[in-house]
Design a protein around this motif. Structure first.
Motif, mmCIF file in Angstrom:
data_model
loop_
_atom_site.group_PDB
_atom_site.id
_atom_site.type_symbol
_atom_site.label_atom_id
_atom_site.label_comp_id
_atom_site.label_asym_id
_atom_site.label_seq_id
_atom_site.Cartn_x
_atom_site.Cartn_y
_atom_site.Cartn_z
ATOM 1 N N LEU A 142 42.629 57.767 21.844
ATOM 2 C CA LEU A 142 41.265 57.404 22.241
ATOM 3 C C LEU A 142 41.252 56.029 22.902
ATOM 4 O O LEU A 142 41.700 55.037 22.331
ATOM 5 C CB LEU A 142 40.349 57.408 21.014
ATOM 6 N N GLN A 143 40.724 56.001 24.104
ATOM 7 C CA GLN A 143 40.720 54.774 24.893
ATOM 8 C C GLN A 143 39.355 54.102 24.907
ATOM 9 O O GLN A 143 39.245 52.883 24.825
ATOM 10 C CB GLN A 143 41.112 55.150 26.331
ATOM 11 N N ALA A 144 38.330 54.914 25.028
ATOM 12 C CA ALA A 144 36.972 54.352 25.120
ATOM 13 C C ALA A 144 35.952 55.444 24.878
ATOM 14 O O ALA A 144 36.266 56.630 24.966
ATOM 15 C CB ALA A 144 36.755 53.758 26.523
ATOM 16 N N ILE A 145 34.722 55.000 24.547
ATOM 17 C CA ILE A 145 33.594 55.933 24.528
ATOM 18 C C ILE A 145 32.645 55.480 25.629
ATOM 19 O O ILE A 145 32.323 54.290 25.727
ATOM 20 C CB ILE A 145 32.846 55.927 23.176
ATOM 21 N N VAL A 146 32.253 56.426 26.457
ATOM 22 C CA VAL A 146 31.328 56.103 27.543
ATOM 23 C C VAL A 146 30.031 56.844 27.310
ATOM 24 O O VAL A 146 30.023 58.074 27.135
ATOM 25 C CB VAL A 146 31.925 56.505 28.912
ATOM 26 N N GLU A 147 28.937 56.113 27.259
ATOM 27 C CA GLU A 147 27.638 56.758 27.082
ATOM 28 C C GLU A 147 27.286 57.542 28.341
ATOM 29 O O GLU A 147 27.646 57.157 29.458
ATOM 30 C CB GLU A 147 26.560 55.706 26.782
ATOM 31 N N PHE A 148 26.560 58.627 28.152
ATOM 32 C CA PHE A 148 26.183 59.500 29.258
ATOM 33 C C PHE A 148 25.565 58.719 30.413
ATOM 34 O O PHE A 148 25.935 58.888 31.576
ATOM 35 C CB PHE A 148 25.209 60.570 28.751
ATOM 36 N N LYS A 149 24.644 57.814 30.065
ATOM 37 C CA LYS A 149 23.928 57.052 31.099
ATOM 38 C C LYS A 149 24.842 56.170 31.945
ATOM 39 O O LYS A 149 24.475 55.773 33.040
ATOM 40 C CB LYS A 149 22.894 56.118 30.441
ATOM 41 N N ASP A 150 26.010 55.818 31.381
ATOM 42 C CA ASP A 150 26.916 54.895 32.068
ATOM 43 C C ASP A 150 28.149 55.596 32.629
ATOM 44 O O ASP A 150 29.033 54.935 33.178
ATOM 45 C CB ASP A 150 27.374 53.803 31.090
ATOM 46 N N ALA A 151 28.200 56.930 32.444
ATOM 47 C CA ALA A 151 29.435 57.646 32.788
ATOM 48 C C ALA A 151 29.558 57.895 34.286
ATOM 49 O O ALA A 151 28.563 58.111 34.977
ATOM 50 C CB ALA A 151 29.468 58.978 32.039
ATOM 51 N N LEU B 220 30.202 42.523 21.461
ATOM 52 C CA LEU B 220 29.384 43.468 22.245
ATOM 53 C C LEU B 220 28.441 42.737 23.188
ATOM 54 O O LEU B 220 27.950 41.654 22.871
ATOM 55 C CB LEU B 220 28.522 44.343 21.314
ATOM 56 N N THR B 221 28.189 43.347 24.319
ATOM 57 C CA THR B 221 27.121 42.873 25.197
ATOM 58 C C THR B 221 26.175 44.044 25.434
ATOM 59 O O THR B 221 26.494 45.184 25.086
ATOM 60 C CB THR B 221 27.651 42.411 26.574
ATOM 61 N N ASP C 146 30.961 50.881 22.125
ATOM 62 C CA ASP C 146 31.792 49.978 22.927
ATOM 63 C C ASP C 146 32.926 49.348 22.128
ATOM 64 O O ASP C 146 33.863 48.796 22.709
ATOM 65 C CB ASP C 146 30.937 48.842 23.524
ATOM 66 N N ILE C 147 32.851 49.422 20.794
ATOM 67 C CA ILE C 147 33.915 48.735 20.044
ATOM 68 C C ILE C 147 35.261 49.442 20.193
ATOM 69 O O ILE C 147 36.306 48.849 19.962
ATOM 70 C CB ILE C 147 33.585 48.486 18.552
ATOM 71 N N VAL C 148 35.259 50.699 20.633
ATOM 72 C CA VAL C 148 36.540 51.382 20.848
ATOM 73 C C VAL C 148 37.306 50.689 21.981
ATOM 74 O O VAL C 148 38.472 50.302 21.813
ATOM 75 C CB VAL C 148 36.330 52.881 21.145
ATOM 76 N N GLY C 149 36.638 50.502 23.122
ATOM 77 C CA GLY C 149 37.289 49.822 24.245
ATOM 78 C C GLY C 149 37.717 48.409 23.857
ATOM 79 O O GLY C 149 38.814 47.955 24.210
ATOM 80 N N LEU C 150 36.870 47.716 23.094
ATOM 81 C CA LEU C 150 37.186 46.344 22.665
ATOM 82 C C LEU C 150 38.390 46.331 21.729
ATOM 83 O O LEU C 150 39.245 45.435 21.813
ATOM 84 C CB LEU C 150 35.968 45.712 21.974
ATOM 85 N N GLU D 90 42.338 44.717 22.243
ATOM 86 C CA GLU D 90 43.053 43.846 21.292
ATOM 87 C C GLU D 90 44.364 44.483 20.834
ATOM 88 O O GLU D 90 45.031 43.958 19.945
ATOM 89 C CB GLU D 90 42.188 43.595 20.044
ATOM 90 N N GLY D 91 44.674 45.657 21.366
ATOM 91 C CA GLY D 91 45.910 46.332 20.977
ATOM 92 C C GLY D 91 45.801 47.137 19.689
ATOM 93 O O GLY D 91 46.809 47.547 19.111
ATOM 94 N N LEU D 92 44.576 47.364 19.242
ATOM 95 C CA LEU D 92 44.387 48.166 18.016
ATOM 96 C C LEU D 92 44.420 49.655 18.353
ATOM 97 O O LEU D 92 44.206 50.047 19.502
ATOM 98 C CB LEU D 92 43.059 47.807 17.339
ATOM 99 N N SER D 93 44.666 50.463 17.317
ATOM 100 C CA SER D 93 44.821 51.903 17.530
ATOM 101 C C SER D 93 43.540 52.661 17.155
ATOM 102 O O SER D 93 42.986 52.466 16.076
ATOM 103 C CB SER D 93 46.004 52.390 16.683
ATOM 104 N N CYS D 94 43.103 53.530 18.056
ATOM 105 C CA CYS D 94 41.878 54.305 17.827
ATOM 106 C C CYS D 94 42.203 55.785 17.906
ATOM 107 O O CYS D 94 43.007 56.203 18.736
ATOM 108 C CB CYS D 94 40.826 53.975 18.884
#
Ligand code: UD1
Ligand code: MG
Length: 456
Positions: free
Chosen positions: A156-165, A194-195, A207-211, A215-219
Motif C-alpha cells: 500500500l502506497q497511498a489512499i486517494v480520495e475520490f474527489k482528488d483522484a 496533515l494539511t 493521507d497518513i498512509v502516504g506520509l 518516512e519509510g514505514l510499512s503499510c
C-alpha cells in the motif's frame, strides 16, 4: 513488543454531521436491528481483547455520548469541536488514548457491519511487521470511496480520495473501507503532518498512509467482503445495512438451534435471545429485549418486544406481546391476544381475542375469548390479579384494580368491578328470561303485515 498483552485502543469517529440522512437525530443513533448504529460498533469493539474505546462526537451530540456511556460505561468520550475531517477527528481523541497503548484502531461510526475478526487481523498486522493496516475491499461500484494505490510490489502506497483522484486512480476498484490500524508511536506524529490542501479542504485521515511511506514505514491492506464495509450515509444505505444485519441474525438463530420456517420474513433485534429447539413461523417481528427459552413455538404473524417467554410456551398466530410480559412455562397465548406488563404463569391459557395489561394470570388459569382487563381510567393504570386455576368466561371485562381468587369462576359477559373470592362464581350479567313461542308469533305477525302491503 511487550511481554504483556498488547493494548489496543479503538477510536470510533462519529462527529460527522450526517447531512445526507436528512435527520435531526445524529447518524450514530439511527437504529439497525433495534440498536443504535453506534451501539453495534461499540459491541464489535467489545469483542476485541483488552481494547479501550474512545468515541469522538461533535459538541452537540449529548444524545450519542449519553447512549454510549449507558452501554459501555468505560468508553471515553472526546469532542471534535469543528468538523475538519477524519484526520482532525482522530487528533481530537489523542489525550484519551493511553501512552502505553500499542495500536490504535480507527473505526467509523457509520460502518456498523465491520466484523471483529477483521479488526483483530488489522491490529495483528500492525503489531507485526507493519506500521499501518488499512481495511480494503473490492468494490462492485467504487463510487465515492477512497482508492487504495499499491506500489509495484503490491504494497500500500497511498489512499486517494475520490474527489482528488486522477482518472487512472478513479479506475481502481480496491477501496478504503474506512477502518485503519496504526501504531500508537507513529499515529499522532503522522497526523501532525496533515494539511487540508485537497478538494474537500479537510484533514484526511487517509493521507497518513502516504506520509508513513515517505518516512519509510510499512503499510498494508487487510481485506473484507464489501457487505462488511457498507457505510451508512443515507436512509437507503441504512436499509441495505439493516437487510445485511437481519441476514446475519437469522443465520445466528438457526446456528443456535432455532427453526425458522421462512427466515426472510422474520425480523430480529440485535439483543434477541433464543433457546434451543425454538420454532418461529413466518412473519414474526422481534422488538428490543426479548428472551425466548427452549422448546418455545412462535406461530406466524406475531409482534414481540420486552418479553420473556419461558420453556415450552406457545405463542400466536397473531399475538402481540408488549413490554413487561412474561409468558410462563407451557403457557398458551393464542390469536389476537395482546399482553402488556403481564405475568402469564405456568400452563395458563389466553387463547383468543384478549387484552391482558397490568395483570397476573395465575398458573393453570383459563381466560375466555374476548376478555379485557380494563387497566386504565384515562389517568392511572391499575392491576388485575387473577389467581391460580381460575376460569374467566368469554367476553368479560375485569375492571382494575380487581382481584380474582384462586379457582374462582367468572360467568361469561360479566363486568367485574369487585374482588371475587377464591372458588366463588361471579356473574354480573342480567338474568336470562324466556318467552315461550314469542319468535314464532313475531314471524307470523310480520308475514301478515307484508301481505297486507302495510309493511315497509
Ligand atoms: C471516508 C474515507 C474514504 C472511505 C470511506 C469509507 C476519509 C477522508 N475518507 O469517506 O476513503 O472510502 O470513508 O466509508 O477518511 N467524521 C468525524 N469528523 C469529521 C468528519 C468525519 O468524526 O470531521 C466521522 C463521520 O461521523 C463518519 C466517519 O468519520 O463516521 C467518516 O466520515 P464520512 O464523511 O462519512 O467520510 P466518507 O466520505 O464516507
Ligand atoms: Mg461515510
Amino acid at each position: 513488543m511487550s511481554m504483556t498483552k498488547s493494548a489496543i485502543t479503538a477510536v470510533i469517529l462519529a462527529a460527522g454531521k450526517g447531512m445526507r440522512m436528512k435527520s435531526r437525530l445524529p447518524k450514530g443513533m439511527h437504529a439497525i436491528a433495534g440498536r443504535p448504529m453506534i451501539g453495534h460498533v461499540l459491541a464489535t469493539v467489545a469483542e476485541l481483547d483488552a481494547a479501550d474505546a474512545v468515541l469522538v462526537v461533535g459538541p452537540d451530540m449529548d444524545i450519542v455520548s449519553d447512549y454510549a456511556r449507558s452501554v459501555t460505561p468505560d468508553a471515553a468520550i472526546a469532542i471534535q469541536h469543528e468538523r475538519l475531517g477524519t484526520g482532525d477527528a482522530v487528533r481530537a481523541a489523542e489525550s484519551a488514548v493511553r501512552e502505553d497503548c500499542d495500536v490504535v484502531l480507527v473505526i467509523f461510526g457509520d460502518t456498523p457491519l465491520v466484523q471483529s475478526r477483521t479488526l483483530k487481523a488489522m491490529a495483528a498486522a500492525c503489531l507485526g511487521e507493519h506500521h499501518v493496516a488499512v481495511l480494503g475491499f473490492e468494490a462492485a461500484d467504487p463510487a465515492k470511496y477512497g482508492r487504495l494505490v499499491l506500489d509495484d510490489k503490491e504494497a500500500l502506497q497511498a489512499i486517494v480520495e475520490f474527489k482528488d483522484a486522477t482518472p487512472e486512480q478513479v479506475a481502481i476498484t480496491l477501496c478504503n473501507g474506512g477502518a485503519m490500524a496504526v501504531r500508537r508511536a507513529d499515529l499522532f506524529r503522522l497526523l501532525g503532518k496533515l494539511t487540508n490542501k485537497n478538494a474537500a479542504e479537510e484533514y484526511y485521515l487517509t493521507d497518513i498512509v502516504g506520509l508513513a511511506r515517505a518516512e519509510g514505514l510499512s503499510c498494508t491492506v487487510i481485506t473484507a467482503d464489501e457487505a462488511d464495509v457498507q457505510g451508512v450515509n443515507s436512509r437507503a444505505d441504512l436499509a441495505v445495512v439493516e437487510a445485511e444485519m437481519q441476514k446475519r441474525l437469522r443465520l445466528k438463530a438457526m446456528e443456535g438451534g432455532a427453526t425458522l420456517s421462512d427466515p426472510e420474513t422474520v425480523h430480529f433485534c440485535a439483543d434477541t435471545q433464543l433457546g434451543q429447539d425454538v420454532t418461529i413461523g413466518q412473519h414474526v417481528v422481534f422488538g428490543p429485549d426479548v428472551q425466548v427459552a427452549d422448546n418455545v413455538t412462535i406461530k406466524p404473524f406475531c409482534h414481540i418486544e420486552g418479553t420473556r417467554i419461558e420453556e415450552g410456551a406457545q405463542v400466536g398466530p397473531y399475538a402481540r406481546l408488549r413490554p413487561g410480559s412474561v409468558i410462563g412455562r407451557d403457557a398458551h397465548i393464542g390469536n389476537f391476544v395482546e399482553t402488556k406488563k403481564a405475568a402469564i404463569e405456568q400452563g395458563a391459557k389466553v387463547n383468543h381475542l384478549t387484552y391482558i395489561g397490568d395483570a397476573r394470570v395465575g398458573a393453570g388459569s383459563n381466560i375466555g375469548a374476548g376478555t379485557i382487563t380494563c387497566n386504565y381510567d384515562g389517568f392511572n393504570k391499575y392491576f388485575t390479579d387473577i389467581g391460580k386455576g381460575a376460569f374467566v368466561g368469554s367476553n368479560s371485562s375485569l375492571v382494575a384494580p380487581v382481584k380474582i381468587g384462586d379457582g374462582a369462576y367468572i360467568g361469561s359477559g360479566s363486568v367485574v368491578t369487585k374482588d371475587v373470592a377464591g372458588d366463588a362464581l361471579a356473574v354480573t350479567r342480567p338474568q336470562q328470561t324466556e318467552k315461550a313461542g314469542w319468535a314464532a308469533r313475531f314471524r307470523a305477525a310480520q308475514e301478515a303485515r307484508k301481505k297486507s302491503g302495510s309493511g315497509k
